[in-house]
Each structure stands twice: as structure tokens, then as C-alpha cells.
Design a protein around this motif. Structure first.
Motif: not given
Length: 205
Positions: A169-190
Motif C-alpha cells: 500500500g505504498v506509492d513508491r519504493l526502491l529496489l536495491c542490491s547490496a551485491e551490485t550497489k544498484r540503487g544505493l545512490s537513490e537511498v543516500w539521496a532519500e
């Protein structure tokens, strides 16, 4: 982002919490969701202990995070909370959670953002939905992050994101990978955006 983390303390009661100072970021998730791996990926270090045993973390572990090696005061504090969902759900979030979790999530003035980690490879779990409902009920800002998304791409990634958003029931979320580092910059921005709100004059007072 290059940061300089330092372990502060482990808290087993509210009186053990560090004195409120800088904005705090709480990491929450089911046992074995990859919470410690995600924290370590964000920090670029192995500060958070990774365990193969669900429910191993019993305390809130606090880490001071500086953005400069010469900075005396941390810019943020990360709080690694015990995993939930390893036992039968109780009236709050889980019977596995110690009694000091609710006071931290409900009353901590410097808590800027709750990062809710969910496994992007499995169906939405009731305990995850219950956590988000709880955070919304106490007015906490939160971000849902889907972990273990290393193998998701294209249509599979879109489907996983859509399933999680609708199930939680959320409008948005981020998919991330600790292994490939994908999405981590977006988490840091948040994290930076949420911390700026708490750090603004008069915030949290």
C-alpha cells in the motif's frame, strides 16, 4: 558517497540510547532480509555484522556516520534494529521485538527516516505490511527498499516492484542490491533529504 562510520553502542533499553544530537536513520526488516548487508553496502565497510542465523541481532546498534575524515561530529547516526517476523506476530509488530523498540520508533525526536527493508523475491509478508501501518500511524517518515534485487531486470523487476507497492500500500519504493550497489545512490539521496528536514532550525523540538 564516501562516509566514515564508527560503531557507537548497542542499546537494550531506552536509557542506553545515545543522547539525541544529529538526524538518525533507522533500518528495519524481517530477520534474514539482508539488513546488515545493505547497511554495509551503504557505508562501504563491514560495520554491521552479517549473520546467517535469523533473529541474531537483539539490540539496537548505533553507528556514527561522518562525511569527512576530519569532522568531529557525525552528520548522521544509523540505527540497526532487531529483525522481526521470526516468531508469531503479536499485537505490536512481533513477539521477537524487545520492549524498547516501540519507544524508539514512537518517541525519538531525532529519528529522521525509517528504511523498511523487504525481500523483493518473495510475496509481501503480513509483518512487513504491519510495520508500515505502524510507522504511518505514529507519523514516521519511511522509505521501503526491496533487497536482493541483483537478479531482477526488465519485466521481472517491474513486476516485483508493482507487487510490492500494491501489497504494502505504498506509492513508491526502491529496489536495491547490496551485491551490485544498484540503487544505493537513490537511498543516500532519500537519507540526505530526510536528515535535512530534521536538522532544520526548530525541527524535532
Amino acid at each position: 558517497m564516501k562516509v566514515y562510520p564508527k560503531f557507537l553502542l548497542s542499546a537494550l533499553a531506552p536509557e542506553h540510547f545515545p543522547p539525541p544530537s544529529v538526524p538518525e536513520i533507522a533500518f528495519l526488516g524481517r530477520s534474514n532480509v539482508g539488513k546488515s548487508s545493505m547497511i554495509n553496502a551503504l557505508l562501504g565497510s563491514n560495520q554491521a555484522k552479517v549473520s546467517q542465523t535469523p533473529g541474531r541481532t537483539r539490540a539496537i546498534n548505533f553507528f556514527a556516520i561522518a562525511d569527512s575524515p576530519t569532522r568531529q561530529q557525525p552528520r548522521w547516526i544509523f540505527a540497526d534494529l532487531p529483525g522481526y517476523g521470526y516468531a508469531k506476530i503479536s499485537k505490536s509488530i512481533s513477539a521477537e521485538w524487545p520492549s524498547f523498540i516501540d519507544p524508539y520508533l514512537t518517541n525519538r525526536q531525532t529519528l529522521a527516516l525509517c528504511i523498511c527493508l523487504v525481500d523483493s523475491n518473495i510475496p509481501v509478508q503480513p509483518s512487513d505490511a504491519q510495520l508500515i501501518e505502524f510507522l504511518a500511524s505514529v507519523g514516521r517518515r519511511f522509505l521501503v527498499v526491496g533487497t536482493k534485487a541483483v537478479r531482477l531486470s526488465g519485466n521481472a523487476r517491474f513486476k516485483a516492484e508493482k507487487t510490492l507497492r500494491e501489497g504494502l500500500g505504498v506509492d513508491r519504493l526502491l529496489l536495491c542490491s547490496a551485491e551490485t550497489k544498484r540503487g544505493l545512490s537513490e537511498v543516500w539521496a532519500e537519507i540526505s533529504a530526510a536528515a535535512d528536514v530534521v536538522a532544520a532550525p526548530g525541527a524535532g523540538s
